[in-house]
Design a protein around this motif. Sequence first.
Motif, PDB file in Angstrom:
ATOM      1  N   CYS A 161       0.838  -1.211   0.000  1.00  0.00           N
ATOM      2  CA  CYS A 161       0.000   0.000   0.000  1.00  0.00           C
ATOM      3  C   CYS A 161       0.865   1.250   0.000  1.00  0.00           C
ATOM      4  O   CYS A 161       0.652   2.178  -0.773  1.00  0.00           O
ATOM      5  CB  CYS A 161      -0.915   0.014   1.223  1.00  0.00           C
ATOM      6  SG  CYS A 161      -2.230  -1.198   1.151  1.00  0.00           S
ATOM      7  N   ARG A 162       1.863   1.276   0.890  1.00  0.00           N
ATOM      8  CA  ARG A 162       2.709   2.456   1.022  1.00  0.00           C
ATOM      9  C   ARG A 162       3.441   2.756  -0.275  1.00  0.00           C
ATOM     10  O   ARG A 162       3.567   3.913  -0.687  1.00  0.00           O
ATOM     11  CB  ARG A 162       3.705   2.286   2.165  1.00  0.00           C
ATOM     12  CG  ARG A 162       3.535   3.359   3.235  1.00  0.00           C
ATOM     13  CD  ARG A 162       4.498   3.206   4.370  1.00  0.00           C
ATOM     14  NE  ARG A 162       4.099   2.176   5.290  1.00  0.00           N
ATOM     15  CZ  ARG A 162       4.908   1.206   5.719  1.00  0.00           C
ATOM     16  NH1 ARG A 162       6.127   1.123   5.284  1.00  0.00           N
ATOM     17  NH2 ARG A 162       4.471   0.310   6.571  1.00  0.00           N
ATOM     18  N   LEU A 211      -6.441   0.691  -3.199  1.00  0.00           N
ATOM     19  CA  LEU A 211      -5.597  -0.139  -2.344  1.00  0.00           C
ATOM     20  C   LEU A 211      -6.092  -1.574  -2.308  1.00  0.00           C
ATOM     21  O   LEU A 211      -5.295  -2.520  -2.321  1.00  0.00           O
ATOM     22  CB  LEU A 211      -5.537   0.460  -0.939  1.00  0.00           C
ATOM     23  CG  LEU A 211      -4.869   1.829  -0.867  1.00  0.00           C
ATOM     24  CD1 LEU A 211      -4.893   2.365   0.550  1.00  0.00           C
ATOM     25  CD2 LEU A 211      -3.436   1.754  -1.367  1.00  0.00           C
ATOM     26  N   ARG A 224      -0.493  10.771  -1.995  1.00  0.00           N
ATOM     27  CA  ARG A 224      -1.495  10.367  -1.012  1.00  0.00           C
ATOM     28  C   ARG A 224      -2.824  11.085  -1.151  1.00  0.00           C
ATOM     29  O   ARG A 224      -3.820  10.686  -0.565  1.00  0.00           O
ATOM     30  CB  ARG A 224      -0.948  10.511   0.398  1.00  0.00           C
ATOM     31  CG  ARG A 224      -0.659  11.936   0.836  1.00  0.00           C
ATOM     32  CD  ARG A 224      -0.122  11.903   2.251  1.00  0.00           C
ATOM     33  NE  ARG A 224       0.304  13.198   2.712  1.00  0.00           N
ATOM     34  CZ  ARG A 224      -0.447  13.991   3.462  1.00  0.00           C
ATOM     35  NH1 ARG A 224      -1.626  13.596   3.846  1.00  0.00           N
ATOM     36  NH2 ARG A 224       0.002  15.165   3.842  1.00  0.00           N
ATOM     37  N   ASN A 225      -2.881  12.122  -1.936  1.00  0.00           N
ATOM     38  CA  ASN A 225      -4.147  12.823  -2.050  1.00  0.00           C
ATOM     39  C   ASN A 225      -5.095  12.166  -3.050  1.00  0.00           C
ATOM     40  O   ASN A 225      -6.289  12.391  -3.012  1.00  0.00           O
ATOM     41  CB  ASN A 225      -3.905  14.275  -2.465  1.00  0.00           C
ATOM     42  CG  ASN A 225      -3.213  15.056  -1.370  1.00  0.00           C
ATOM     43  OD1 ASN A 225      -3.500  14.857  -0.203  1.00  0.00           O
ATOM     44  ND2 ASN A 225      -2.281  15.914  -1.745  1.00  0.00           N
ATOM     45  N   ASP A 226      -4.532  11.366  -3.958  1.00  0.00           N
ATOM     46  CA  ASP A 226      -5.364  10.789  -5.002  1.00  0.00           C
ATOM     47  C   ASP A 226      -5.830   9.373  -4.708  1.00  0.00           C
ATOM     48  O   ASP A 226      -6.631   8.825  -5.442  1.00  0.00           O
ATOM     49  CB  ASP A 226      -4.582  10.740  -6.331  1.00  0.00           C
ATOM     50  CG  ASP A 226      -4.486  12.107  -6.957  1.00  0.00           C
ATOM     51  OD1 ASP A 226      -3.598  12.318  -7.791  1.00  0.00           O
ATOM     52  OD2 ASP A 226      -5.322  12.952  -6.601  1.00  0.00           O
ATOM     53  N   VAL A 227      -5.284   8.771  -3.656  1.00  0.00           N
ATOM     54  CA  VAL A 227      -5.529   7.352  -3.423  1.00  0.00           C
ATOM     55  C   VAL A 227      -6.922   7.106  -2.854  1.00  0.00           C
ATOM     56  O   VAL A 227      -7.389   7.838  -1.978  1.00  0.00           O
ATOM     57  CB  VAL A 227      -4.473   6.805  -2.439  1.00  0.00           C
ATOM     58  CG1 VAL A 227      -4.723   5.351  -2.139  1.00  0.00           C
ATOM     59  CG2 VAL A 227      -3.100   6.989  -3.021  1.00  0.00           C
ATOM     60  N   THR A 228      -7.598   6.063  -3.383  1.00  0.00           N
ATOM     61  CA  THR A 228      -8.874   5.661  -2.805  1.00  0.00           C
ATOM     62  C   THR A 228      -8.717   4.299  -2.157  1.00  0.00           C
ATOM     63  O   THR A 228      -7.766   3.566  -2.443  1.00  0.00           O
ATOM     64  CB  THR A 228      -9.960   5.553  -3.887  1.00  0.00           C
ATOM     65  OG1 THR A 228      -9.602   4.505  -4.789  1.00  0.00           O
ATOM     66  CG2 THR A 228     -10.099   6.852  -4.651  1.00  0.00           C
ATOM     67  N   VAL A 229      -9.682   3.928  -1.302  1.00  0.00           N
ATOM     68  CA  VAL A 229      -9.651   2.609  -0.668  1.00  0.00           C
ATOM     69  C   VAL A 229      -9.742   1.537  -1.744  1.00  0.00           C
ATOM     70  O   VAL A 229      -9.056   0.517  -1.687  1.00  0.00           O
ATOM     71  CB  VAL A 229     -10.802   2.453   0.353  1.00  0.00           C
ATOM     72  CG1 VAL A 229     -10.773   1.076   0.975  1.00  0.00           C
ATOM     73  CG2 VAL A 229     -10.685   3.506   1.435  1.00  0.00           C
ATOM     74  N   ILE A 243       0.993   4.268  -2.618  1.00  0.00           N
ATOM     75  CA  ILE A 243       0.638   5.623  -2.202  1.00  0.00           C
ATOM     76  C   ILE A 243       1.760   6.594  -2.542  1.00  0.00           C
ATOM     77  O   ILE A 243       1.525   7.724  -2.979  1.00  0.00           O
ATOM     78  CB  ILE A 243       0.328   5.660  -0.689  1.00  0.00           C
ATOM     79  CG1 ILE A 243      -0.973   4.913  -0.398  1.00  0.00           C
ATOM     80  CG2 ILE A 243       0.224   7.094  -0.185  1.00  0.00           C
ATOM     81  CD1 ILE A 243      -1.196   4.630   1.067  1.00  0.00           C
ATOM     82  N   LYS A 244       2.993   6.154  -2.335  1.00  0.00           N
ATOM     83  CA  LYS A 244       4.121   7.029  -2.639  1.00  0.00           C
ATOM     84  C   LYS A 244       4.150   7.371  -4.129  1.00  0.00           C
ATOM     85  O   LYS A 244       4.426   8.503  -4.505  1.00  0.00           O
ATOM     86  CB  LYS A 244       5.434   6.339  -2.241  1.00  0.00           C
ATOM     87  CG  LYS A 244       6.556   7.330  -2.019  1.00  0.00           C
ATOM     88  CD  LYS A 244       7.652   6.810  -1.115  1.00  0.00           C
ATOM     89  CE  LYS A 244       8.259   5.518  -1.586  1.00  0.00           C
ATOM     90  NZ  LYS A 244       9.695   5.452  -1.280  1.00  0.00           N
TER      91      LYS A 244
END
Lengths: 178, 110
Positions: free
Chosen positions: B60-61, B77, B69-74, B64-65
Amino acid sequence: MSGPNDDNMSPHTQLSSHFFGDLLDSIIVDVASECHRIAKLGLDRNLEEEEEELRLSTQARVRAADPSNSGEANSKYVVDIFGQTHPPVANEIFECMNCGRSIMAGRFAPHLEKCMGKGRKARLKATRSSTAAQNRYSRGSPVSTYSPYSNSSSTNRLSNGTPGVAGEEYSNGTLEEP
Amino acid sequence: RNSVNRPPTPDAAEDLGKEPMFQEIINIKLIESGEKERLMELLRERLIECGWKDEMKALCRAFIKKKGRNDVTVDDLVRVITPKGRASIPDYIKAELLQRIRAYLVQAAV
């Protein structure tokens, strides 16, 4: 989860696999949700640090690549926290209250030294000059000389060296004792 | 007269397992008895112990990187970790859980 061997499985086995997959999917969503939350709330310190480093390194690269930057120019034109740059010498121009000349702010102190009579030349200038608002120095008598009101902000200088009273104002100019 | 909604006959035991209605009934039993919760906690604990959760968090990290991190949705992931997540369950954990579930089904007289 249910694979190609469905027909060989007993119903119990298959059912078990189904429910196991169910549990696993739920846990996967939980983990994803947790990571998502940590990312959105900025709780991952490492992520923050990496973002920070990334930003600084791109900034540095931009600055390095910019041809108009020389090392010297950079040191003189330092940017303060408001993003303003200041020239090395203050360049506002105003009128000297002693001699009436137009002086640059950053050069005012040295100018005043000469203008107000710290040095030899200034004292000669004072005795010889006929411009208004100049001090008169008597020769040798223990006189306290008061500067005209226009000069009240600066220290007074006397020919005999004793410290005068600073900041006093007399509208008629100098005061001489007989 | 045949009712359209007549449930399948019990001898079709193999098909029964796949019958969604049937699975739903068992699911409700699992939940109401509290066994589902216990199974979930057991699986969670095992997956943490063996480092599976850490692997998933690392995936996940990394994602996200890359994405920011502003564009990521659940959903992003979930999509990222599901294939690897399902494939990398240690066998002993899977065996233990399957055993537990089957034991439940037996005692529930399914």
